[in-house]
Design a protein around this motif. Structure first.
Motif, mmCIF file in Angstrom:
data_model
loop_
_atom_site.group_PDB
_atom_site.id
_atom_site.type_symbol
_atom_site.label_atom_id
_atom_site.label_comp_id
_atom_site.label_asym_id
_atom_site.label_seq_id
_atom_site.Cartn_x
_atom_site.Cartn_y
_atom_site.Cartn_z
ATOM 1 N N GLU A 5 0.774 -1.284 0.140
ATOM 2 C CA GLU A 5 0.020 0.052 -0.081
ATOM 3 C C GLU A 5 1.090 1.165 -0.043
ATOM 4 O O GLU A 5 1.832 1.480 0.836
ATOM 5 C CB GLU A 5 -0.785 -0.103 1.390
ATOM 6 N N ASN A 6 0.723 2.043 -0.806
ATOM 7 C CA ASN A 6 1.621 3.276 -0.942
ATOM 8 C C ASN A 6 0.752 4.546 -1.406
ATOM 9 O O ASN A 6 1.607 5.498 -2.138
ATOM 10 C CB ASN A 6 2.800 2.943 -1.967
ATOM 11 N N ASP A 7 -0.694 4.564 -1.342
ATOM 12 C CA ASP A 7 -1.340 6.007 -1.685
ATOM 13 C C ASP A 7 -1.138 6.107 -3.279
ATOM 14 O O ASP A 7 -0.933 7.276 -3.465
ATOM 15 C CB ASP A 7 -0.811 6.926 -0.696
ATOM 16 N N GLY A 8 -1.250 5.243 -3.996
ATOM 17 C CA GLY A 8 -0.982 5.372 -5.533
ATOM 18 C C GLY A 8 0.305 6.072 -5.890
ATOM 19 O O GLY A 8 0.699 6.495 -7.121
ATOM 20 N N GLY A 9 1.265 5.513 -5.193
ATOM 21 C CA GLY A 9 2.698 6.156 -5.417
ATOM 22 C C GLY A 9 3.163 7.451 -4.782
ATOM 23 O O GLY A 9 4.259 7.726 -4.929
ATOM 24 N N TYR A 10 2.185 7.894 -3.857
ATOM 25 C CA TYR A 10 2.696 9.284 -3.356
ATOM 26 C C TYR A 10 3.294 8.933 -1.944
ATOM 27 O O TYR A 10 3.583 9.733 -1.140
ATOM 28 C CB TYR A 10 1.457 10.052 -3.135
ATOM 29 N N ALA B 147 -11.465 -3.748 -7.697
ATOM 30 C CA ALA B 147 -11.631 -4.552 -6.342
ATOM 31 C C ALA B 147 -10.914 -6.036 -6.066
ATOM 32 O O ALA B 147 -11.081 -6.226 -4.995
ATOM 33 C CB ALA B 147 -13.223 -4.575 -6.172
ATOM 34 N N GLN B 148 -10.802 -6.478 -7.187
ATOM 35 C CA GLN B 148 -9.745 -7.492 -7.183
ATOM 36 C C GLN B 148 -8.342 -7.439 -6.992
ATOM 37 O O GLN B 148 -7.777 -8.684 -6.849
ATOM 38 C CB GLN B 148 -10.019 -8.527 -8.596
ATOM 39 N N VAL B 149 -7.913 -6.438 -6.777
ATOM 40 C CA VAL B 149 -6.566 -6.095 -6.602
ATOM 41 C C VAL B 149 -6.219 -5.762 -5.127
ATOM 42 O O VAL B 149 -6.785 -4.657 -4.741
ATOM 43 C CB VAL B 149 -5.816 -4.874 -7.599
ATOM 44 N N PRO B 150 -5.728 -6.449 -4.322
ATOM 45 C CA PRO B 150 -5.714 -6.254 -2.926
ATOM 46 C C PRO B 150 -5.263 -4.779 -2.363
ATOM 47 O O PRO B 150 -5.870 -4.108 -1.782
ATOM 48 C CB PRO B 150 -4.425 -7.311 -2.419
ATOM 49 N N GLU B 151 -4.060 -4.294 -3.027
ATOM 50 C CA GLU B 151 -3.740 -2.866 -2.598
ATOM 51 C C GLU B 151 -4.418 -1.921 -3.197
ATOM 52 O O GLU B 151 -4.273 -0.696 -2.800
ATOM 53 C CB GLU B 151 -2.098 -2.750 -3.075
ATOM 54 N N HIS B 152 -5.526 -2.301 -4.170
ATOM 55 C CA HIS B 152 -6.245 -1.191 -4.549
ATOM 56 C C HIS B 152 -7.732 -1.236 -4.069
ATOM 57 O O HIS B 152 -8.494 -0.302 -4.222
ATOM 58 C CB HIS B 152 -6.360 -1.168 -6.103
ATOM 59 N N ALA B 153 -8.202 -2.214 -3.598
ATOM 60 C CA ALA B 153 -9.561 -2.730 -3.331
ATOM 61 C C ALA B 153 -10.185 -1.580 -2.238
ATOM 62 O O ALA B 153 -11.275 -1.326 -2.301
ATOM 63 C CB ALA B 153 -9.522 -4.027 -2.498
ATOM 64 N N ALA B 154 -9.346 -1.127 -1.246
ATOM 65 C CA ALA B 154 -9.924 -0.204 -0.408
ATOM 66 C C ALA B 154 -9.908 1.102 -0.908
ATOM 67 O O ALA B 154 -10.291 2.079 -0.197
ATOM 68 C CB ALA B 154 -9.162 -0.083 0.868
ATOM 69 N N ASP B 155 -9.539 1.747 -2.102
ATOM 70 C CA ASP B 155 -9.458 2.713 -2.695
ATOM 71 C C ASP B 155 -10.171 2.958 -3.868
ATOM 72 O O ASP B 155 -9.664 2.525 -5.092
ATOM 73 C CB ASP B 155 -7.962 3.283 -2.846
ATOM 74 N N ALA C 49 7.534 7.244 19.380
ATOM 75 C CA ALA C 49 7.022 8.714 19.209
ATOM 76 C C ALA C 49 6.006 8.575 18.623
ATOM 77 O O ALA C 49 5.504 7.857 17.690
ATOM 78 C CB ALA C 49 8.038 9.650 18.541
ATOM 79 N N TRP C 50 4.902 9.579 18.840
ATOM 80 C CA TRP C 50 4.062 9.839 17.706
ATOM 81 C C TRP C 50 4.437 10.702 16.725
ATOM 82 O O TRP C 50 5.101 11.818 16.675
ATOM 83 C CB TRP C 50 2.833 10.749 18.469
ATOM 84 N N VAL C 51 4.128 10.356 15.409
ATOM 85 C CA VAL C 51 4.712 10.964 14.104
ATOM 86 C C VAL C 51 3.454 11.460 13.529
ATOM 87 O O VAL C 51 2.491 11.016 13.478
ATOM 88 C CB VAL C 51 5.233 9.636 13.253
ATOM 89 N N TRP C 52 3.821 12.815 12.814
ATOM 90 C CA TRP C 52 2.811 13.620 12.248
ATOM 91 C C TRP C 52 2.614 12.740 10.919
ATOM 92 O O TRP C 52 3.575 12.522 10.144
ATOM 93 C CB TRP C 52 3.018 14.654 11.910
ATOM 94 N N THR C 53 1.331 12.118 10.212
ATOM 95 C CA THR C 53 1.123 11.573 9.312
ATOM 96 C C THR C 53 -0.243 11.872 9.023
ATOM 97 O O THR C 53 -1.270 11.335 9.019
ATOM 98 C CB THR C 53 0.866 9.695 9.554
ATOM 99 N N THR C 54 -0.319 13.015 8.162
ATOM 100 C CA THR C 54 -1.257 13.820 7.465
ATOM 101 C C THR C 54 -2.134 12.936 6.751
ATOM 102 O O THR C 54 -3.598 12.914 6.938
ATOM 103 C CB THR C 54 -0.915 15.211 6.676
ATOM 104 N N PHE C 55 -1.527 12.141 5.920
ATOM 105 C CA PHE C 55 -2.266 11.152 4.784
ATOM 106 C C PHE C 55 -2.693 9.792 5.177
ATOM 107 O O PHE C 55 -3.796 9.121 5.250
ATOM 108 C CB PHE C 55 -1.635 11.244 3.447
ATOM 109 N N ASN C 56 -1.576 9.041 5.711
ATOM 110 C CA ASN C 56 -1.591 7.634 6.009
ATOM 111 C C ASN C 56 -0.455 7.516 7.024
ATOM 112 O O ASN C 56 0.445 8.109 7.086
ATOM 113 C CB ASN C 56 -1.256 6.660 4.723
ATOM 114 N N ASP D 240 -11.983 7.815 6.475
ATOM 115 C CA ASP D 240 -12.239 6.398 6.336
ATOM 116 C C ASP D 240 -11.243 5.457 6.858
ATOM 117 O O ASP D 240 -11.385 4.566 7.536
ATOM 118 C CB ASP D 240 -12.946 6.194 4.853
ATOM 119 N N PHE D 241 -9.979 5.562 6.207
ATOM 120 C CA PHE D 241 -9.043 4.583 6.357
ATOM 121 C C PHE D 241 -8.002 5.268 7.029
ATOM 122 O O PHE D 241 -6.804 4.579 7.169
ATOM 123 C CB PHE D 241 -8.615 3.727 4.996
#
Length: 642
Positions: free
Chosen positions: A131-136, A502-510, A234-241, A220-221
């Motif tokens: 999982e990589n947020d579409g490459g970001y 939906a059949q691609v595990p790393e894409h199914a949730a997005d 430590a608590w890390v700032w993670t705005t996106f994921n 959502d996720f």
């Protein structure tokens, strides 16, 4: 001057006399801008930062290839290269377009045939595995995704593109890196230098204080903006994921790292950098930590540094913010025209879909009237659709002026484009429903949102006609507005939603992957031989629009499109005041024929006008001008043709 011993450093850098003089001249031009920007951000540390920066700039200048130096000189002679009407953009994921970077290179004839001069390949620098947020979520900025090829393949592609007059555009994620990035790995290992690259907190005291005013990007996720990391303790700032660690730009080491990265990639042939998530760079307690003043100073400093070494490079701000904030990314006040060269006009895209759903352009006009003028040296990135979801960025103030309630209209649009509103033609998916705010964003391909998917399933030729017309109307607005039109891969073939995500595990949730299909090359090869098919009609219509744009100098992006009062809510009227004469664009956002009073156009264009889209000449001395359903006109006074 960046350093008192510049002469010695130039000699040490082994620059010949001509290159050394070029460096000095650019330093005289952009050095003061750079120094002022860094003082505004780093205060007393600015002098030390400037001294260290000298080495970065000299090293990159010495390494810049000869052909790119020539490009720099050409761009200095034509600083409006991004504003020209023949600047057509195309946006694609390299793997979904052609498998690999070498595969992309095998399809340059196709791109050139469309008139493309600006190719944005979506995130391709090496991301974290899985999982990589579409490459970001980038793990290594100096490497390419292994399945796409190598950095040498990227350089070769850039060179081939450049030979055809096409600029390579790449994403540069500024706000965060993957948890697996070398900097984060060293931070987790306890290296204090690299811990200072991030926002790390020993307990929840400060994170809880920040959370009081921070929005959630992915409720959502990825709820919340902080993640506890066991290894970092430590608590890390993670705005996106949780796996994307926000960088601490108040640390000048981060700034220096990114100058080096930008110039390294520029020397590999990248001509435009899409500055991803730029609005989030600066953190300030008690605010949303978006659009803070330091963001604009930092961008201005990055741009000035790039101009010294590679003036052929441009910046595009990925700032999906309110119009009042958006202008800051193109430069207002002291930053006027000195920040990014280009920014996304997200509001135009939102208003396109709003007007298509409502068959009413009054909100569209009010939203455009509220936009302040941009610097004349900058340009917009314009699009019908993009890789992302559609968030209904409609202000309550604009809605009220159009006689609407903002919340109710946003709710209507979410219902309409998810197919829940009675009579909707759209097939979209709800993305990121926020129950606290009621916001529901929408995923879906341009063709499916415009009604083609539902029309084909129903076997209704009339509905197919309307869907094709909607797509072409939306593209006519984008191509005629004034900026760089960004064609999203597959829209030229009217590709529908791709539910196989939906059949691609790393894409199914997005579900944004529903509108990120693979290129249908079989269709692309036969589409012109099937002119009566929906894909054939969209393709032919879009190619005609592209040719008309390329041949119309009135569409130079230094000129703004301004809305005119419309006597009919279904029709959007835009005016462009070019030195060659006034241009009026007319767009009917409904299926119905509309009669416009002839005098409205006659007062601006005279008794006769030429439509650049059809080549037809209109007599405006008649009482009315009849405008068919979803018709677009680009009108010039007959005596003022370009």
């Amino acid at each position: 001057m960046l350093s008192p011993d510049l002469a010695a450093r130039l000699q040490a850098a082994s620059l010949d006399d001509r290159d050394a003089e070029t460096f000095r001249l650019r330093l005289e031009r952009y050095g003061p801008d750079l120094a002022e920007s860094l003082r505004a951000v780093y205060g007393e540390q600015a002098g030390e930062v400037l001294d260290r920066l000298t080495e970065v700039l000299l090293h990159a200048s010495q390494a810049r290839p000869a052909d790119l130096r020539r490009l720099d000189e050409a761009r200095l002679l034509r600083p409006d290269w991004l504003q020209a009407p023949d600047m057509i953009g195309y946006v694609a994921y390299a793997d979904r377009f052609a498998g690999t970077l070498r595969g992309v290179g095998e399809h340059l004839d196709y791109l050139q045939g469309l008139g493309v001069r600006y190719l944005h390949l979506m995130p391709l620098l090496r991301p974290r595995a899985g999982e990589n947020d579409g490459g970001y979520a980038v793990q290594d900025y100096r490497a390419v995704r292994e399945d796409l090829g190598t950095l040498d393949d990227l350089s070769a592609l850039a060179r081939d593109l450049r030979g055809r007059g096409i600029s390579l555009v790449l994403d540069l994620v500024l706000n965060h890196v993957a948890r697996e990035h070398e900097w984060a790995v060293k931070a987790r290992a306890g290296e204090e230098k690299y811990r200072a690259y991030f926002h790390l907190f020993p307990d929840r005291t400060l994170p809880d204080a920040y959370e009081q005013t921070l929005p959630e990007v992915f409720p959502d996720f990825a709820p919340g903006n902080f993640t506890y990391d066991d290894e970092a303790r430590a608590w890390v700032w993670t705005t996106f994921n949780r796996y994307q660690w926000d960088l601490n730009w108040s640390n000048p080491d981060v700034f220096l790292e990114f100058v080096d990265l930008i110039l390294y990639l520029a020397n590999r042939g990248v001509e435009v950098f899409r500055l991803d998530a730029i609005a989030f760079l600066w953190k300030r307690l008690g605010t949303s930590s978006q659009n803070e003043p330091e963001v604009h100073w930092l961008t201005r400093a990055l741009r000035a540094a790039a101009r010294i070494v590679a003036p052929g490079v441009a910046f595009k701000a990925e700032a999906i913010v309110a119009p009042a904030e958006l202008m800051g990314y193109l430069g207002r006040g002291v930053h006027h025209g000195r920040v990014s060269d280009m920014a996304y006009h997200n509001s135009l895209m939102v208003q396109l879909w709003s007007s298509l759903a409502s068959r009413d352009t009054r909100l569209f006009g009010e939203a455009l009237r509220a936009f302040p003028a941009k610097p004349t040296t900058t340009t917009w990135g314009l699009y019908v659709r993009c890789h992302d979801d559609i968030g209904w960025a409609i202000s309550d103030e604009d809605a009220a002026r159009a006689g609407l309630t903002g919340e109710a209209h946003r709710h209507f649009l979410s219902d309409f484009y998810s197919g829940d509103f009675p009579g909707s033609f759209a097939r979209g998916l709800v993305f990121q429903h926020n129950p606290q705010t009621g916001d529901r964003r929408i995923s879906g391909s341009g063709a499916s949102l415009a009604g083609l998917e539902a029309a084909l399933e129903a076997g209704d030729p009339g509905r197919v006609d309307d869907a094709v017309a909607r797509l072409l109307l939306a593209h006519a607005v984008v191509l005629g507005f004034g900026g760089v039109p960004l064609l999203y891969m597959g829209d030229e073939l009217a590709l529908l939603n791709d539910y196989s995500f939906a059949q691609v595990p790393e894409h199914a949730a997005d579900n944004r992957w529903v509108h990120r299909p693979r290129m249908d090359w079989a269709l692309a090869e036969r589409v012109q031989a099937e002119p009566d098919s929906p894909a054939g009609r969209v393709n032919a219509g879009l190619r005609a629009l592209l040719r008309a744009r390329q041949d119309t100098p009135h569409l130079h992006a230094s000129v703004e499109s301004r809305p005119l009062p419309s006597p009919d809510g279904r029709v959007l009227l835009l005016r462009r005041d070019h030195p060659l004469g006034v241009m009026v664009q007319v767009y009917n956002f409904s299926e119905e024929t509309v009669a416009l009073p002839g005098h409205l156009l006659r007062e601006l264009l005279g008794d006769h006008a030429e439509d650049r889209l059809s080549g037809s000449t209109f007599s405006l001395d008649r009482p009315t001008l009849r405008l068919g359903g979803y018709r677009a006109l680009w009108l010039l006074g007959a005596e003022l043709r370009g």
